[in-house]
Design a protein around this motif. Structure first.
Motif, short mmCIF file in Angstrom:
data_model
loop_
_atom_site.label_atom_id
_atom_site.label_comp_id
_atom_site.label_asym_id
_atom_site.label_seq_id
_atom_site.Cartn_x
_atom_site.Cartn_y
_atom_site.Cartn_z
N ARG A 180 -6.81 -68.33 -13.23
CA ARG A 180 -6.05 -67.16 -12.82
C ARG A 180 -5.20 -67.49 -11.59
O ARG A 180 -4.04 -67.12 -11.49
CB ARG A 180 -6.99 -66.00 -12.52
CG ARG A 180 -6.27 -64.68 -12.52
CD ARG A 180 -7.21 -63.53 -12.51
NE ARG A 180 -8.25 -63.71 -11.52
CZ ARG A 180 -9.25 -62.87 -11.34
NH1 ARG A 180 -9.37 -61.82 -12.11
NH2 ARG A 180 -10.15 -63.09 -10.40
N ALA A 181 -5.79 -68.25 -10.66
CA ALA A 181 -5.04 -68.64 -9.45
C ALA A 181 -3.84 -69.50 -9.82
O ALA A 181 -2.74 -69.34 -9.28
CB ALA A 181 -5.97 -69.38 -8.49
N VAL A 182 -4.02 -70.41 -10.77
CA VAL A 182 -2.92 -71.31 -11.15
C VAL A 182 -1.81 -70.52 -11.86
O VAL A 182 -0.62 -70.73 -11.61
CB VAL A 182 -3.44 -72.46 -12.05
CG1 VAL A 182 -2.29 -73.31 -12.57
CG2 VAL A 182 -4.43 -73.33 -11.27
N LYS A 183 -2.20 -69.59 -12.73
CA LYS A 183 -1.20 -68.78 -13.43
C LYS A 183 -0.37 -67.98 -12.43
O LYS A 183 0.85 -67.85 -12.58
CB LYS A 183 -1.88 -67.80 -14.39
CG LYS A 183 -2.28 -68.45 -15.70
CD LYS A 183 -2.90 -67.42 -16.62
CE LYS A 183 -3.52 -68.12 -17.81
NZ LYS A 183 -4.36 -67.27 -18.63
N GLU A 184 -1.03 -67.46 -11.41
CA GLU A 184 -0.31 -66.67 -10.41
C GLU A 184 0.70 -67.53 -9.67
O GLU A 184 1.81 -67.08 -9.37
CB GLU A 184 -1.29 -66.05 -9.42
CG GLU A 184 -1.89 -64.78 -9.98
CD GLU A 184 -2.97 -64.20 -9.07
OE1 GLU A 184 -3.79 -63.44 -9.60
OE2 GLU A 184 -2.98 -64.54 -7.87
N LEU A 185 0.30 -68.77 -9.39
CA LEU A 185 1.21 -69.70 -8.73
C LEU A 185 2.49 -69.87 -9.52
O LEU A 185 3.59 -69.78 -8.99
CB LEU A 185 0.57 -71.09 -8.70
CG LEU A 185 -0.31 -71.44 -7.57
CD1 LEU A 185 -0.76 -72.86 -7.73
CD2 LEU A 185 0.53 -71.29 -6.32
N ALA A 186 2.32 -70.15 -10.81
CA ALA A 186 3.49 -70.38 -11.66
C ALA A 186 4.30 -69.10 -11.80
O ALA A 186 5.54 -69.16 -11.82
CB ALA A 186 3.05 -70.90 -13.02
N ASP A 187 3.64 -67.96 -11.85
CA ASP A 187 4.37 -66.69 -11.94
C ASP A 187 5.26 -66.50 -10.71
O ASP A 187 6.28 -65.83 -10.78
CB ASP A 187 3.40 -65.51 -12.06
CG ASP A 187 2.74 -65.46 -13.43
OD1 ASP A 187 3.24 -66.15 -14.35
OD2 ASP A 187 1.73 -64.75 -13.58
N GLN A 188 4.84 -67.07 -9.59
CA GLN A 188 5.64 -66.93 -8.37
C GLN A 188 6.67 -68.04 -8.22
O GLN A 188 7.30 -68.18 -7.18
CB GLN A 188 4.71 -66.90 -7.16
CG GLN A 188 3.90 -65.60 -7.14
CD GLN A 188 2.84 -65.58 -6.08
OE1 GLN A 188 2.81 -66.43 -5.21
NE2 GLN A 188 1.95 -64.61 -6.16
N GLY A 189 6.81 -68.88 -9.26
CA GLY A 189 7.90 -69.85 -9.27
C GLY A 189 7.53 -71.27 -8.87
O GLY A 189 8.39 -72.14 -8.84
N THR A 190 6.24 -71.52 -8.56
CA THR A 190 5.84 -72.88 -8.20
C THR A 190 5.76 -73.72 -9.48
O THR A 190 5.30 -73.24 -10.51
CB THR A 190 4.45 -72.85 -7.52
OG1 THR A 190 4.51 -71.95 -6.42
CG2 THR A 190 4.03 -74.22 -7.04
N ALA A 202 -5.68 -76.66 -21.19
CA ALA A 202 -4.26 -76.87 -21.49
C ALA A 202 -3.73 -75.69 -22.29
O ALA A 202 -2.64 -75.16 -22.02
CB ALA A 202 -4.08 -78.17 -22.24
N GLU A 203 -4.51 -75.23 -23.27
CA GLU A 203 -4.08 -74.09 -24.09
C GLU A 203 -3.88 -72.84 -23.25
O GLU A 203 -2.93 -72.09 -23.44
CB GLU A 203 -5.15 -73.76 -25.14
CG GLU A 203 -5.14 -74.67 -26.33
CD GLU A 203 -5.86 -74.03 -27.52
OE1 GLU A 203 -6.86 -74.62 -27.95
OE2 GLU A 203 -5.43 -72.97 -28.00
N GLN A 204 -4.81 -72.60 -22.33
CA GLN A 204 -4.78 -71.40 -21.51
C GLN A 204 -3.61 -71.39 -20.52
O GLN A 204 -3.02 -70.35 -20.28
CB GLN A 204 -6.07 -71.31 -20.68
CG GLN A 204 -7.24 -70.80 -21.43
CD GLN A 204 -7.12 -69.31 -21.68
OE1 GLN A 204 -6.54 -68.58 -20.88
NE2 GLN A 204 -7.65 -68.88 -22.79
N LEU A 205 -3.34 -72.53 -19.92
CA LEU A 205 -2.47 -72.54 -18.75
C LEU A 205 -1.07 -73.05 -18.96
O LEU A 205 -0.14 -72.60 -18.30
CB LEU A 205 -3.10 -73.45 -17.67
CG LEU A 205 -4.28 -72.92 -16.89
CD1 LEU A 205 -4.68 -73.95 -15.84
CD2 LEU A 205 -3.91 -71.62 -16.21
N ALA A 206 -0.92 -74.01 -19.87
CA ALA A 206 0.31 -74.80 -19.82
C ALA A 206 1.45 -74.20 -20.62
O ALA A 206 1.24 -73.67 -21.70
CB ALA A 206 0.01 -76.21 -20.31
#
Ligand SMILES: Nc1ncnc2c1ncn2[C@@H]1O[C@H](COP(=O)(O)OP(=O)(O)OP(=O)(O)O)[C@@H](O)[C@H]1O
Ligand SMILES: [Mg+2]
Length: 272
Positions: A180-190, A202-206
């Motif tokens: 969840r923390a990683v998804k939020e990062l990407a949602d914020q443009g990182t 990999a399925e969940q996040l990438a």
């Protein structure tokens, strides 16, 4: 923060080679990571994932090939690359004797940032660690430590982050917290490049998945594209059995789990 307003990928790797004496680990690796996306670099133990991440983060020199990170060449512009990235290694780098908040303040001070206390409090909040912020890290669960580790790597807001096996050794609940923390990062443009041995991670996040095998990227695509590589399965009508993970999480009853399960998939191409 050093960001270039261009359309070039955040990370571009071409013909990357690296050997340890006679052991050829990377034999010509090519891939791109688009800005603001998550790429999972998937591979078995010893495939060369950490080696690749070390080269991309300027900790190790390549034998051949070119790597551009945030538009900078890792070989000739290492300082600019370092300003653009952060790396969370395979083993957590948090100080056990300090509290979570003290760890974050320390990193902010080391980076000469203004207002270290506010930076620490913002990150504690983002990673759901506010309540635990004043406690010594030695009392944290594995998932909390990992989240703190990732939070520490975000001090100073680098546009690109490398996560080397962010969830290895965590229980299912801890993994979901980190996801969840990683998804939020990407949602914020990182831009995120993460390595993993776990297919479900990999399925969940990438957004894209690149499989490193015998020194090369053997496939690189979205999950939907990778699934199309296999012939369609025969249609059979069977009850869907829960996975062991479903059972474990239902019994443990984690709130965070339900929140994550209810969240829609991030990309339209993800056919799950
Ligand atoms: N400093 C080194 N000297 C010699 N061999 C090394 C060195 N570092 C890594 N290797 C070897 O290179 C290969 C790739 O290692 P690497 O750590 O990059 O793999 P990995 O994909 O990260 O594996 P894991 O999933 O276990 O973390 C392995 O066979 C490893 O033993
Ligand atoms: Mg590794």
């Amino acid at each position: 923060m050093t960001t270039r307003p261009t359309t070039e990928p955040a990370i571009r790797v071409r013909g990357l080679k690296k050997s340890y004496k006679a052991l050829e680990v990377l034999r010509g690796v090519d891939f791109d990571v688009a800005r603001g996306s998550i790429l999972a670099l998937l591979g078995s133990n010893g495939a060369g994932k950490t080696t690749a991440v070390k080269i991309l983060s300027t900790l190790l020199k390549a034998d051949a090939g070119t790597v551009g990170v945030n538009g900078f060449d890792v070989a000739t512009q290492a300082a600019e690359v370092r300003e653009s990235i952060s790396l969370t290694g395979q083993f957590a780098a948090v100080d056990e004797i300090l509290s979570g908040r003290e760890n974050l303040v320390l990193v902010a001070r080391l980076r000469h940032l203004e207002n270290p206390g506010r930076i620490a409090d913002d990150l504690l909040d983002r990673f759901s660690l506010t309540d635990a912020g004043a406690r010594k890290v030695s009392t944290y669960s594995g998932g909390m430590r990992r989240r703190l580790d990732i939070a520490m790597s975000l001090v100073g807001n680098p546009p690109i982050i490398f996560l080397d096996e962010p969830t290895t050794g965590l229980d299912p609940q801890g993994r979901i917290e980190v996801w969840r923390a990683v998804k939020e990062l990407a949602d914020q443009g990182t831009t995120v490049l993460l390595t993993t041995q776990y297919l479900d991670e990999a399925e969940q996040l990438a957004d894209r998945i690149a499989i490193l095998h015998e020194g090369r990227i053997i496939v690189d695509g979205t999950l939907a594209e990778l699934k199309r590589l296999l012939p369609p399965a025969e249609v059979e009508y069977v009850e869907k059995q829960p996975t062991l993970e479903d059972v474990f999480l239902a019994l443990v009853g984690a709130d965070s789990t339900q929140a994550t399960a209810a969240k829609p998939a991030r990309t339209s191409e993800d056919s799950r």
